[in-house]
Design a protein around this motif. Structure first.
Motif, mmCIF file in Angstrom:
data_model
loop_
_atom_site.group_PDB
_atom_site.id
_atom_site.type_symbol
_atom_site.label_atom_id
_atom_site.label_comp_id
_atom_site.label_asym_id
_atom_site.label_seq_id
_atom_site.Cartn_x
_atom_site.Cartn_y
_atom_site.Cartn_z
ATOM 1 N N ARG A 172 0.857 -1.184 0.000
ATOM 2 C CA ARG A 172 0.000 0.000 0.000
ATOM 3 C C ARG A 172 0.891 1.231 0.000
ATOM 4 N N THR A 186 -1.855 1.643 -4.591
ATOM 5 C CA THR A 186 -1.164 0.354 -4.531
ATOM 6 C C THR A 186 0.056 0.424 -5.427
ATOM 7 N N HIS A 241 -4.193 7.228 -0.727
ATOM 8 C CA HIS A 241 -3.546 5.920 -0.788
ATOM 9 C C HIS A 241 -3.628 5.360 -2.203
ATOM 10 N N HIS A 269 -4.929 -2.969 -2.721
ATOM 11 C CA HIS A 269 -5.476 -2.422 -1.479
ATOM 12 C C HIS A 269 -6.707 -1.575 -1.796
#
Length: 660
Positions: free
Chosen positions: A103, A118, A116, A220
């Motif tokens: 992540r 991946t 966020h 993620h």
């Protein structure tokens, strides 16, 4: 319009522009009753050849008298065999691949978490993700990758391992392809993340997937702990730079690897395709690996970044024209119809191609030039591998050591690389079996089936454990030996194997596999003869050459000296990670003991204290006139040939001997 909106619009236009193509794909799938016939025969052939070359499938015979059949139908039979039921190792291979996925937490200029995504390791310090996750150096600065952000087998959270990104060392990005390649810093202990979590190799070779095959995605979603999508997934279409597929993804999956069923990366996931009518999402889109590698090649990175980019590996090098894609010529439907070819002829051609590739794997000849010839003799477990890639990997390690010694690099084209991996596998195939179904220990699971090889295997483990200091009190009790269904000798083997693993820090599977292959070679005369014949066929015809060997290859090298013509000399013999110090090994050599070959002038033995295969080292205790070099190999790669060759003293010996 911001960058993300522009990317979304471009993606929607790509999907809309391929409407006719997708309708034709669906029509052909319905007509043939198979999803694979929707792709071009060229792409199907490339896919089948890759599966056969990797030994993922066997070529099934086509019934005689079937009449003319389009190649796509034959290929579909083979592809279908590869995708109905999976070997149980599908799960283990997937788990191994998933370890390299992390992540990404992006931090803004004020030190606050912004978003966020991946990403995944494609080198020991190289991480690949989307441009819209890491659009520039500023976004990557201060951001970090979190590995093991996932649940363990019992559902409990694992400890998260965090690595800072290092965009100052390497940062390559492209908005159109929506990818970013960035360097990752080392951990607090100086360890590279790839040393712990592995890496996913970007493969330039075509044939990794065709329309209708499943795709698997690890990432993620919504920044949650790592998840995998392996159900109801299918490749829908291939464009020159992008793939369209059906699968479940969420925001946060951006930057996830898209895998085929062999857990090879086929694309970098970057977005979902919205329904033009506003009715949700209708597909997903990923950037093809070949498109990313082509852009990296054309980008022309500065010289200081090339060592890091070399971590991508030789399999990432593009060769030849642009990849096979959906560009077809001709008909109203936009697709030409291939001429009918007898199915048996197609399969026969593939069998012949496979045989020719096997012939090529007998070895590589070096280029004729100044200086002495140099021969690399590989170790165990190389069957089915590409000798060119293996040779390049050895040279990569050696070049690091040569640079440390102040010597120029060695061109892989100058190296002779005899290849015996397939010969050993073929010679033992009739006697070897899959790991015992009832095995309860690693030692039993990897024991040879052949009685002669099994005796050597047992002796190797016992001998190595003795050398590692295992006291007699730690041996398996006699009553436990007598009660074993497989016999006391086999049942007792896990104790010494576990002792060796504990003392060396290497996984017991790695040790068992290495001793299995050494035993298979030493325990069978026919296997030994097949290996030596393959090596002798791949040697230069000169009167002298430098010989560098590794692992099982060191055992083969000593036997080879017994078979060389009397006029041939070896100015330098290098043995690395060798088991030649074990009585069990040298007593079974063709020379009958630790007899130094007369053809060898200088013998350098490189060993590492943590290398369980080299546990009988230093060799000077048993063999005369051997210069032992203790190498500080990384513990997790103690037996790795690249670790040995990157040692400055080892490389210097080789570099000087070749150029004398």
């Amino acid at each position: 319009m911001n960058l993300r909106e522009q990317q979304q619009r471009n993606m929607t236009e790509r999907y809309r522009d391929t409407l006719d193509q997708r309708e034709d794909i669906r029509r052909r799938q319905v007509e043939t009753g198979t999803p694979f016939a929707a792709d071009s025969d060229e792409q199907l052939r490339a896919r089948v050849e890759r599966l056969v070359d990797k030994r993922e499938v066997e070529l099934a015979p086509v019934p005689s008298g079937a009449g003319p059949v389009r190649p796509a139908v034959v290929f579909e039979r083979i592809l279908g065999a590869a995708n109905e039921l999976q070997n149980v190792n599908f799960l283990a291979r997937g788990a191994r691949a998933a370890r390299a996925v992390a992540r990404i937490s992006v931090v803004d200029g004020g030190g606050k978490l912004a978003w966020h995504g991946t990403g995944f390791l494609v080198g020991e310090r190289l991480l690949l993700t989307n441009n819209h996750v890491l659009p520039d150096v500023a976004a990557a600065t201060g951001s970090f990758a979190e590995f093991d952000y996932e649940a363990d087998v019992d559902g409990a959270p694992k400890p998260v391992d965090t690595y800072d990104l290092a965009p100052g060392e390497l940062f390559v990005t492209d908005r159109a392809l929506d990818y970013t390649l960035v360097a990752v810093g080392t951990g607090a202990d100086g360890k590279r993340p790839g040393a712990t979590y592995g890496r996913l190799r970007l493969i330039a070779q075509q044939g990794k997937i065709v329309i209708g095959e499943p795709v698997n995605i690890v990432g993620h979603p919504d920044a949650r702990p790592k998840e995998v999508a392996v159900r109801a997934n299918e490749l829908l279409n291939q464009l020159p730079q992008f793939l369209h597929y059906r699968t479940d993804t969420r925001p946060g999956n951006s930057g996830s690897p898209v895998f085929n069923d062999q857990w090879e990366v086929v694309a970098l996931h970057h977005a979902s395709v919205p329904d033009p009518d506003g009715a949700g999402w209708i597909a997903n889109e990923g950037v093809r690996v070949s498109a990313i590698l082509r852009h990296l090649t054309e980008a022309g990175p500065p010289p200081e970044q090339k060592p890091l980019l070399a971590e991508l590996g030789p399999q990432a090098v593009l060769v030849g024209p642009a990849p096979i894609d959906d560009r077809r010529v001709g008909t109203a439907a936009g697709v030409t119809t291939a001429p009918e070819v007898p199915a048996a002829q197609v399969v026969s051609a593939l069998v012949q191609d496979a045989a020719e590739r096997a012939q090529e794997r007998h070895g590589l000849t070096g280029r004729t030039g100044a200086g002495r010839r140099i021969v690399f003799l590989h170790g165990r477990g190389q069957q089915g591998h590409d000798p060119a890639a293996l040779r390049a990997g050895w040279c990569d390690g050696l070049d690091i050591g040569l640079a440390a010694a102040g010597l120029p690099p060695l061109d892989p084209a100058d190296v002779w690389f005899p290849f015996y991996g397939d010969a050993l596998a073929s010679a033992t195939a009739g006697r070897e079996s899959a790991p015992v179904d009832t095995a309860t220990t690693t030692a039993e699971a990897y024991m040879p089936a052949d009685t002669g090889a099994l005796d050597v295997y047992a002796a190797l483990l016992t001998d190595a454990a003795d050398r590692a200091g295992m006291p007699a009190s730690e041996r398996e009790p006699a009553d436990a030996q007598e009660s074993s269904l497989l016999g006391g000798a086999v049942a007792a083997l896990q104790r010494p194997l576990s002792w060796i693993a504990a003392r060396s820090g290497l996984d017991d599977v790695v040790i068992a596999m290495a001793f299995h292959d050494v035993a298979a070679y030493l325990g069978s005369r026919s296997a030994r003869d097949a290996v030596l014949e393959a090596v002798l066929a791949g040697l230069p015809k000169d009167d002298e050459f430098v010989l560098v060997s590794h692992s099982l290859g060191t055992v083969v090298a000593l036997d080879l000296c017994n078979r060389l013509p009397g006029h041939v000399s070896v100015p330098l013999l290098v043995t690395a990670g060798s088991p030649l110090g074990l009585d069990t090994v040298y007593e079974r050599l063709l020379a009958g003991g630790p007899v130094r070959p007369g053809q060898v002038d200088v013998w350098v033995n490189a060993w590492a204290a943590a290398d369980a295969v080299a546990i009988g080292c230093p060799l000077g205790r048993s063999w005369p006139r051997v210069s032992d070099l203790l190498c500080a190999n990384r513990k997790d790669k103690a037996h790795d040939i690249k670790q040995y060759l990157s040692h400055a003293l080892v490389a210097a010996e080789i570099g000087r001997a070749v150029r004398e």
